[in-house]
Design a protein around this motif. Structure first.
Motif, PDB file in Angstrom:
ATOM      1  N   ARG A 246       0.841  -1.208   0.000  1.00  0.00           N
ATOM      2  CA  ARG A 246       0.000   0.000   0.000  1.00  0.00           C
ATOM      3  C   ARG A 246       0.870   1.251   0.000  1.00  0.00           C
ATOM      4  O   ARG A 246       0.590   2.234  -0.676  1.00  0.00           O
ATOM      5  N   GLN A 247       1.962   1.188   0.774  1.00  0.00           N
ATOM      6  CA  GLN A 247       2.903   2.299   0.848  1.00  0.00           C
ATOM      7  C   GLN A 247       3.497   2.615  -0.537  1.00  0.00           C
ATOM      8  O   GLN A 247       3.549   3.763  -0.962  1.00  0.00           O
ATOM      9  N   TRP A 250       0.870   3.993  -2.869  1.00  0.00           N
ATOM     10  CA  TRP A 250       0.601   5.377  -2.511  1.00  0.00           C
ATOM     11  C   TRP A 250       1.681   6.308  -3.079  1.00  0.00           C
ATOM     12  O   TRP A 250       1.386   7.346  -3.661  1.00  0.00           O
ATOM     13  N   ARG A 251       2.944   5.903  -2.933  1.00  0.00           N
ATOM     14  CA  ARG A 251       4.037   6.703  -3.488  1.00  0.00           C
ATOM     15  C   ARG A 251       3.907   6.859  -5.000  1.00  0.00           C
ATOM     16  O   ARG A 251       4.155   7.924  -5.554  1.00  0.00           O
ATOM     17  N   ALA A 253       1.119   6.684  -6.700  1.00  0.00           N
ATOM     18  CA  ALA A 253      -0.027   7.558  -6.984  1.00  0.00           C
ATOM     19  C   ALA A 253       0.336   9.024  -6.763  1.00  0.00           C
ATOM     20  O   ALA A 253      -0.218   9.912  -7.389  1.00  0.00           O
ATOM     21  N   MET A 254       1.300   9.262  -5.859  1.00  0.00           N
ATOM     22  CA  MET A 254       1.698  10.639  -5.544  1.00  0.00           C
ATOM     23  C   MET A 254       2.688  11.202  -6.561  1.00  0.00           C
ATOM     24  O   MET A 254       2.972  12.392  -6.554  1.00  0.00           O
ATOM     25  N   MET A 377      -5.232  13.878  -5.045  1.00  0.00           N
ATOM     26  CA  MET A 377      -5.105  12.459  -5.357  1.00  0.00           C
ATOM     27  C   MET A 377      -6.431  11.882  -5.826  1.00  0.00           C
ATOM     28  O   MET A 377      -6.470  11.054  -6.733  1.00  0.00           O
TER      29      MET A 377
END
Ligand code: ZN
Length: 386
Positions: A246-247, A250-251, A253-254, A377
């Motif tokens: 997930r981490q 998330w990175r 997606a950022m 996001m």
């Protein structure tokens, strides 16, 4: 990682001890103490050997993490710190490797170091006659160093992300698919599967204990210790495998989000001379915001938040100015308009902030908040804008 103790620096890398590590230190010391006691050493020798062994294990874990770190630094990736906690060590590496080969080398360095220490200790144990029956305390320590380092090395080579072996697997998949996120996803599924397999073995061991004979208190305790430990370890591994993915997702997606694309520009600043009374009544209560930027003619003077205000008794709010309680400009965490969203989110997390002012030449041009980041996001997820 919060709540940790700074021990010092090795090769420019800060070594920190998380408080949970003291549990391990106590357990390991106790374990070796009983082990040495059983081998009929005196109480003081057993205790001393227990402490020495704990210390050596500590150094072994540090060596493992340092090996990762040295390769990272040589590849131009900065390492901030190494923190030891209850289940081992974590090197806080500033960014992920940008090439599969670099990651493979970085990941392999740790287990290679542990296996080397393990084999060297084993060889020293054998060469000094540890396998002969009249083994000494010195031999016992060498023996445990060998066993534990070999275990540390082999265990970390299991091919499930985020373990070292899983990182190698990810790099290979990454090289093949050229898709970092997908490679991480597959490697983390492998990590979860390994976790469940270990937990499964734990259940089987526990059940075997229980069905073998009458369930006395001793048998139940044995079942819980030997099987339960593996169940916990497996559960822990599968949950970190899922959360590490997930981490990474998330990175990913950022990526491409910058301060200027995520900030809000229509926010109200506070003049330094404003009283806390006015600030609470006209700004904090109606807006339900927790912190405000203090500025004169757009130039940042500081940040005032609810915690700052709470330190002043309410009866004095009308004669206390924002400037006298705010975090002054030289201590405010700020961002540049070009700064990446990931780094801003990490700053917010690290310093427990709700918002970070964005500065261009000392002038506040915007404010990135948790909400504004989440909104960008969400927009990207909905419209697929890159
Ligand atoms: Zn490692």
């Amino acid at each position: 990682m919060g709540s940790s103790l700074r021990l010092g620096k090795i090769l420019g890398i800060e070594i920190r001890l998380h408080y949970s590590w003291f549990i391990i230190f106590a357990l390991v010391t106790m374990f070796f103490y009983t082990d040495f006691q059983a081998a009929e050493y005196s109480v003081s020798v057993s205790l001393a050997m227990g402490l020495v062994s704990s210390l050596l294990i500590f150094l072994s874990v540090v060596a493992h993490e340092l090996a990762h770190s040295v390769v990272a630094i040589r590849s131009g990736i900065p390492v901030r710190s190494i923190t030891l906690f209850v289940l081992g060590g974590v090197a806080s590496i500033a960014k992920e490797a940008d090439r599969p080969k670099t990651e493979i080398l970085m990941a392999m360095a740790g287990p290679a170091c542990s296996l080397t220490i393990g084999l060297a200790s084993g060889a020293a144990w054998f060469a000094t006659g540890g396998h002969l029956s009249e083994a000494t305390a010195f031999h016992s320590v060498l023996f445990w160093m060998a066993v534990l380092n070999l275990q540390l090395g082999v265990f970390n080579l299991l091919p499930g992300f985020p373990m070292d072996g899983g990182r190698v697997l990810r790099s290979i998949l990454w090289q093949r698919t050229r898709d970092y996120r997908r490679a991480t996803h597959i490697a983390s599924i492998a990590g979860q599967a390994i976790g469940w397999a270990i937990a499964g073995v734990g259940v089987v061991i526990a059940v075997t204990y229980l069905v073998r004979g009458p369930a006395t208190a001793e048998v139940i305790a044995d079942a819980l210790f030997s099987g339960g430990y593996l169940v916990l370890l497996g559960w822990f591994l599968s949950s970190i495998a899922a959360s590490s993915y997930r981490q990474v997702a998330w990175r990913e997606a950022m990526k491409g989000i910058t301060a200027s694309s995520a900030m809000v520009s229509d926010f109200r600043t506070i003049p330094p001379g404003m009283s806390l009374m006015e600030l609470v009544r006209d700004y904090i209560q109606p807006n339900r915001s927790r912190s405000f930027v203090v500025a004169t003619d757009g130039r940042l003077q500081g940040v005032v938040n609810i915690e700052n205000i709470r330190k002043v008794p309410q009866s004095r709010w009308d004669m206390t100015t924002a400037a006298s309680v705010m975090t002054p400009v030289n201590k405010v965490i700020t961002a540049t308009p070009e700064e990446e969203g990931v780094s801003i989110a990490e700053k917010m997390e690290e310093h427990r902030l709700d918002g970070i002012p964005v500065l261009r030449d000392g002038v506040v041009v915007g404010l990135v908040t948790r909400n504004s980041l989440a909104r960008v996001m969400q927009m990207r997820a909905q419209f697929g804008t890159r």
